[in-house]
Design a protein around this motif. Structure first.
Motif, mmCIF file in Angstrom:
data_model
loop_
_atom_site.group_PDB
_atom_site.id
_atom_site.type_symbol
_atom_site.label_atom_id
_atom_site.label_comp_id
_atom_site.label_asym_id
_atom_site.label_seq_id
_atom_site.Cartn_x
_atom_site.Cartn_y
_atom_site.Cartn_z
ATOM 1 N N ILE A 169 59.291 -37.628 -1.350
ATOM 2 C CA ILE A 169 60.217 -37.949 -0.270
ATOM 3 C C ILE A 169 59.492 -37.688 1.046
ATOM 4 N N PRO A 170 59.448 -38.669 1.940
ATOM 5 C CA PRO A 170 58.757 -38.432 3.213
ATOM 6 C C PRO A 170 59.543 -37.459 4.092
ATOM 7 N N MET A 171 58.825 -36.536 4.726
ATOM 8 C CA MET A 171 59.475 -35.572 5.599
ATOM 9 C C MET A 171 58.494 -35.133 6.666
ATOM 10 N N LEU A 172 58.930 -35.201 7.922
ATOM 11 C CA LEU A 172 58.118 -34.787 9.052
ATOM 12 C C LEU A 172 58.853 -33.680 9.797
ATOM 13 N N CYS A 173 58.081 -32.743 10.339
ATOM 14 C CA CYS A 173 58.664 -31.638 11.099
ATOM 15 C C CYS A 173 57.891 -31.475 12.406
ATOM 16 N N PHE A 174 58.616 -31.347 13.512
ATOM 17 C CA PHE A 174 58.023 -31.055 14.814
ATOM 18 C C PHE A 174 58.590 -29.727 15.291
ATOM 19 N N VAL A 175 57.697 -28.832 15.701
ATOM 20 C CA VAL A 175 58.113 -27.544 16.256
ATOM 21 C C VAL A 175 57.413 -27.369 17.597
ATOM 22 N N GLY A 176 58.164 -27.012 18.614
ATOM 23 C CA GLY A 176 57.590 -26.747 19.922
ATOM 24 C C GLY A 176 58.159 -25.461 20.498
ATOM 25 N N ALA A 177 57.314 -24.723 21.195
ATOM 26 C CA ALA A 177 57.757 -23.473 21.832
ATOM 27 C C ALA A 177 57.264 -23.469 23.270
ATOM 28 N N GLU A 178 58.203 -23.396 24.201
ATOM 29 C CA GLU A 178 57.851 -23.361 25.624
ATOM 30 C C GLU A 178 57.683 -21.918 26.084
ATOM 31 N N LYS A 179 56.712 -21.705 26.960
ATOM 32 C CA LYS A 179 56.382 -20.384 27.499
ATOM 33 C C LYS A 179 55.981 -19.415 26.390
ATOM 34 N N ALA A 180 55.215 -19.930 25.440
ATOM 35 C CA ALA A 180 54.700 -19.101 24.351
ATOM 36 C C ALA A 180 53.480 -18.326 24.842
ATOM 37 N N PRO A 181 53.319 -17.069 24.402
ATOM 38 C CA PRO A 181 52.101 -16.328 24.769
ATOM 39 C C PRO A 181 50.859 -17.101 24.324
ATOM 40 N N THR A 182 49.752 -16.834 24.959
ATOM 41 C CA THR A 182 48.527 -17.612 24.713
ATOM 42 C C THR A 182 48.058 -17.569 23.269
ATOM 43 N N ASP A 183 48.390 -16.533 22.525
ATOM 44 C CA ASP A 183 47.924 -16.429 21.145
ATOM 45 C C ASP A 183 48.962 -16.913 20.125
ATOM 46 N N THR A 184 49.993 -17.612 20.573
ATOM 47 C CA THR A 184 51.074 -18.066 19.700
ATOM 48 C C THR A 184 50.730 -19.397 19.040
ATOM 49 N N SER A 185 51.006 -19.478 17.743
ATOM 50 C CA SER A 185 50.892 -20.730 17.006
ATOM 51 C C SER A 185 52.219 -20.966 16.299
ATOM 52 N N VAL A 186 52.710 -22.185 16.330
ATOM 53 C CA VAL A 186 53.988 -22.491 15.688
ATOM 54 C C VAL A 186 53.800 -23.132 14.314
ATOM 55 N N THR A 187 52.566 -23.171 13.820
ATOM 56 C CA THR A 187 52.309 -23.802 12.517
ATOM 57 C C THR A 187 53.054 -23.108 11.384
ATOM 58 N N SER A 188 53.139 -21.793 11.413
ATOM 59 C CA SER A 188 53.829 -21.078 10.340
ATOM 60 C C SER A 188 55.337 -21.342 10.378
ATOM 61 N N VAL A 189 55.890 -21.582 11.574
ATOM 62 C CA VAL A 189 57.307 -21.929 11.690
ATOM 63 C C VAL A 189 57.559 -23.279 11.022
ATOM 64 N N CYS A 190 56.669 -24.222 11.275
ATOM 65 C CA CYS A 190 56.781 -25.549 10.653
ATOM 66 C C CYS A 190 56.705 -25.421 9.127
ATOM 67 N N LYS A 191 55.783 -24.609 8.647
ATOM 68 C CA LYS A 191 55.647 -24.388 7.199
ATOM 69 C C LYS A 191 56.933 -23.810 6.619
ATOM 70 N N ASP A 192 57.510 -22.831 7.289
ATOM 71 C CA ASP A 192 58.754 -22.226 6.806
ATOM 72 C C ASP A 192 59.873 -23.267 6.721
ATOM 73 N N ILE A 193 59.992 -24.101 7.749
ATOM 74 C CA ILE A 193 61.031 -25.142 7.753
ATOM 75 C C ILE A 193 60.794 -26.123 6.611
ATOM 76 N N MET A 194 59.543 -26.581 6.452
ATOM 77 C CA MET A 194 59.250 -27.542 5.385
ATOM 78 C C MET A 194 59.497 -26.935 4.007
ATOM 79 N N ASN A 195 59.179 -25.658 3.814
ATOM 80 C CA ASN A 195 59.431 -25.010 2.523
ATOM 81 C C ASN A 195 60.921 -24.962 2.199
ATOM 82 N N VAL A 196 61.758 -24.688 3.194
ATOM 83 C CA VAL A 196 63.205 -24.678 2.973
ATOM 84 C C VAL A 196 63.686 -26.079 2.586
ATOM 85 N N VAL A 197 63.206 -27.104 3.285
ATOM 86 C CA VAL A 197 63.610 -28.477 2.980
ATOM 87 C C VAL A 197 63.118 -28.877 1.585
ATOM 88 N N ILE A 198 61.878 -28.521 1.235
ATOM 89 C CA ILE A 198 61.351 -28.818 -0.106
ATOM 90 C C ILE A 198 62.256 -28.217 -1.173
#
Length: 147
Positions: free
Chosen positions: A109-138
């Protein structure tokens, strides 16, 4: 580009060059009915599409998107970082706009996820948030790996 425009572009890559009208899963379809949406082919060079998919998968397997990887589902995606302008015309020094757009390239089943965070500290990555969302949907939609 807005998150919706970005998602639409990556969906076209995931859909072998065919752009579809964006839609959101807000209910399960009843009686085996099938929703239809407008679409058009925007990438005619399928070899270029395949190359893009390989590049996007390598972003997750070998690059800045490693924290989005889901074993067996072939996550393909791209991280993004943007400076935030102030009213005076300068840029904030201690925070950024951080984003990740990813899709399951090896799923039934095709599924795309976009995650964005405004005013995130310089060392912030939102990739793990996207993974968590996709795992719940899976799990909830029982999305299987494509053979």
């Amino acid at each position: 580009m807005t998150p919706l425009q970005t998602s639409k572009f990556y969906c076209a890559i995931a859909n072998n060059g065919v752009e579809e009208t964006p839609h959101f899963l807000i209910r399960y379809l009843q009686n085996d009915s099938d929703e239809t949406y407008d679409n058009k082919e925007i990438f005619t060079n399928k070899e270029a599409v395949n190359t893009m998919v390989d590049i996007l998968q390598s972003v997750v397997t070998n690059g800045t998107g490693k924290n989005a990887e889901i074993e067996g589902y072939g996550v393909a995606g791209k991280t993004g970082t943007g400076e935030i302008a102030t009213e005076s015309g300068s840029y904030l020094n201690d925070c950024f706009y951080s984003s990740f757009v990813g899709y399951l390239s090896k799923a039934n089943i095709p599924m795309l996820c976009f995650v964005g965070a405004e005013k995130a500290p310089t060392d912030t990555s939102v990739t793990s948030v996207c993974k968590d969302i996709m795992n719940v949907v899976i799990e909830r939609l029982k999305i299987a790996q494509k053979n």
